[in-house]
Design an enzyme around this catalytic site. Structure first.
Site, PDB file in Angstrom:
ATOM      1  CG  HIS A  60      -1.964  -1.061   1.188  1.00  0.00           C
ATOM      2  ND1 HIS A  60      -1.945  -2.150   2.045  1.00  0.00           N
ATOM      3  CD2 HIS A  60      -3.041  -1.239   0.381  1.00  0.00           C
ATOM      4  CE1 HIS A  60      -2.975  -2.928   1.779  1.00  0.00           C
ATOM      5  NE2 HIS A  60      -3.648  -2.409   0.776  1.00  0.00           N
ATOM      6  CG  ASP A 267      -2.261   3.180   2.916  1.00  0.00           C
ATOM      7  OD1 ASP A 267      -2.614   4.273   3.360  1.00  0.00           O
ATOM      8  OD2 ASP A 267      -3.019   2.204   2.822  1.00  0.00           O
ATOM      9  CG  ASP A 269      -5.190   4.818   1.571  1.00  0.00           C
ATOM     10  OD1 ASP A 269      -4.844   5.095   2.740  1.00  0.00           O
ATOM     11  OD2 ASP A 269      -5.731   3.745   1.254  1.00  0.00           O
ATOM     12  N   GLY A 429      -6.296   9.856  10.801  1.00  0.00           N
ATOM     13  CA  GLY A 429      -7.672   9.475  11.079  1.00  0.00           C
ATOM     14  C   GLY A 429      -8.281  10.300  12.200  1.00  0.00           C
TER      15      GLY A 429
END
Length: 460
Positions: A60, A267, A269, A429
């Site tokens: 990833h 990764d 993304d 996050g």
């Protein structure tokens, strides 16, 4: 996975399958290497410098354990990789021991961008070094594209010590090999033992027509058609629309920062995943998803959109929304709730959020202090439930998102990828959730100071 599936097909007991999985997993080591990142359509943030090789690169686009410049010879690359796999002097990585005479399985995986010629030369070099430096001659060698990453020019080497695994799960090596060799029609799996007579069964089209028709009908169902609740939690549709739009806009505006931070920690993304999710929600709003003024209905639609997000963050959001919907529905009743009732709607919202986060903790081991999205979810929900003050809860969310700069990663990719532990940047996050909560507050007309993302590069 192959061995466990074979064992299940051979009617092994469930507990025995678990022991088998734990034993083989404990005795398997793997390392990857790449010349460049895979090229994701529409993404232009990631690349590897010319004349550079990454040791420890993940599928990833994880940064890797180290970079080698100028590009070394293939035998040097293999040596670096095998040292990380087999060297017992490294207390952190030398958890699987390979002794001369152990029955081992070797797997060479193509990330997707190597030619058959390159993969063959690589496999030859790995086998030569295993025999010369570690006196290991694998009893099985499998080569192919088992787990790919689009067009990434890279590979991974995996070694499994079947002798040690057999001792750990109280079985014999030949039995483990029989499970590994069991014929399968799985795509790309090399059937080392011939599988003549194991043809793929034809599908009776007549038996699937009904299911296909049903799937097509569901796919073509409009947003309005799926909203037929037995209970309701009415809200002002225009306020709901405005608040959710504001949350999406805030999260979308943070995409460059989330992407930059996640390129260091994971990764790369996270930003695009959050952006794609929010753009999908905005499309739902444009179709009138919030216009009916039902929070339950809107949450149901949102759950379907989040399910398409993928990744760990998508799973976390999906579980939360499902639990939130259930908690809210338990107290929502058309006969007693209305826009003008005396029911303490704000208190019920706060309790439902807290209940959902509590349920979420039953699905993840992550807790506050692990440098994940839970560092924001848990304190936000606790503060909101305790005080009913959304503004104060959002401020706590911001403080906790910022505090992840100094928390050592304990879970997720950041705990083992690159130099995330030494970089004072927020968890992507956690920050994404804060941006959504801050945007919600703005849309609801609640004034909450916004933290400056540009200062988060160094968390000064």
């Amino acid at each position: 996975m192959k061995m466990v599936c074979s064992a299940a097909a051979e009617n092994w007991l469930f507990d025995d399958c678990i022991r088998l999985a734990e034993a083989v997993n404990a005795q398997t080591v793997s390392i990857g290497s790449a010349l460049d990142h895979c090229h994701v359509p529409g993404r232009q943030h990631q690349s590897v410098a010319e004349d550079t090789c990454i040791i420890g690169a993940g599928i990833h686009n994880e940064p890797g354990q180290r970079t080698l410049t100028p590009f070394p010879s293939i035998d040097e690359i293999v040596k670096e990789c095998l040292d990380l796999l087999c060297d017992q002097s490294d207390p952190e990585r030398g958890f699987a021991r390979f002794d001369s005479g152990d029955e081992t399985v070797l797997l060479i995986n193509n990330y997707g961008g190597l030619s058959a010629l390159e993969l063959g030369a690589l496999t030859d070099e790995v086998q030569i070094q295993l025999a010369k430096r570690y006196s290991l001659q694998p009893c099985r060698t499998m080569v192919g594209a088992f787990e790919t990453s689009l067009n990434a020019p890279g590979f991974s080497i995996s070694l499994a010590n079947l002798s040690a695994a057999a001792r750990q799960c109280d079985t014999a090596v030949p039995e483990l090999l029989a499970l590994l060799d069991r014929p399968t029609t799985a795509v790309s799996w090399p059937n080392i033992v011939g599988s003549a007579g194991h043809a793929i069964k034809s599908v009776d089209k007549s038996s699937t027509d009904g299911a296909s028709g049903k799937a097509q009908t569901e796919e073509e169902t409009s947003v309005r058609d799926i909203l037929e609740p037995k209970v309701d939690f009415p809200v002002d549709g225009s306020v709901l629309d405005r608040a959710v739009r504001s949350a999406c806009d805030a999260a979308i505006s943070s995409e460059p920062h989330l992407t930059q931070w996640d390129m260091i920690m994971g990764d790369g993304d996270c930003g695009e995943a959050v952006k794609d999710l929010c753009e999908g929600v905005l499309l739902l709003l444009d179709k009138g998803a919030a216009s009916q003024g039902s929070l339950l209905n809107f949450t149901r639609i949102l759950m379907e959109t989040v399910d398409k997000m993928g990744g760990t963050l998508g799973a976390i959001f999906g579980i939360f929304l499902s639990a939130f919907y259930s908690a809210l529905a338990q107290h929502a009743d058309k006969r007693t709730l209305s826009l003008h009732s005396g029911y303490n709607r704000s208190e019920q919202l706060a309790k439902s959020v807290a209940s959902a986060v509590k349920s979420l903790q039953g699905h993840t081991a992550a807790r506050e202090g692990d440098r994940t999205v839970m560092d924001v979810f848990i304190p936000f929900a606790d503060k909101y439930a305790e005080t009913g003050d959304f503004s104060a809860a959002v401020q706590i969310a911001g403080d906790k998102a910022r505090a992840t700069c100094w928390i050592k990663p304990k879970m997720g990719r950041a705990s083992y990828v690159g130099d995330a532990a030494t970089r004072e940047i927020p968890d992507p996050g956690a920050w994404a959730l804060y941006e959504m909560l801050w945007g919600l507050a703005q849309g609801l007309g609640i004034s909450v100071p916004r933290l400056n993302r540009d200062e988060m590069g160094t968390c000064a």
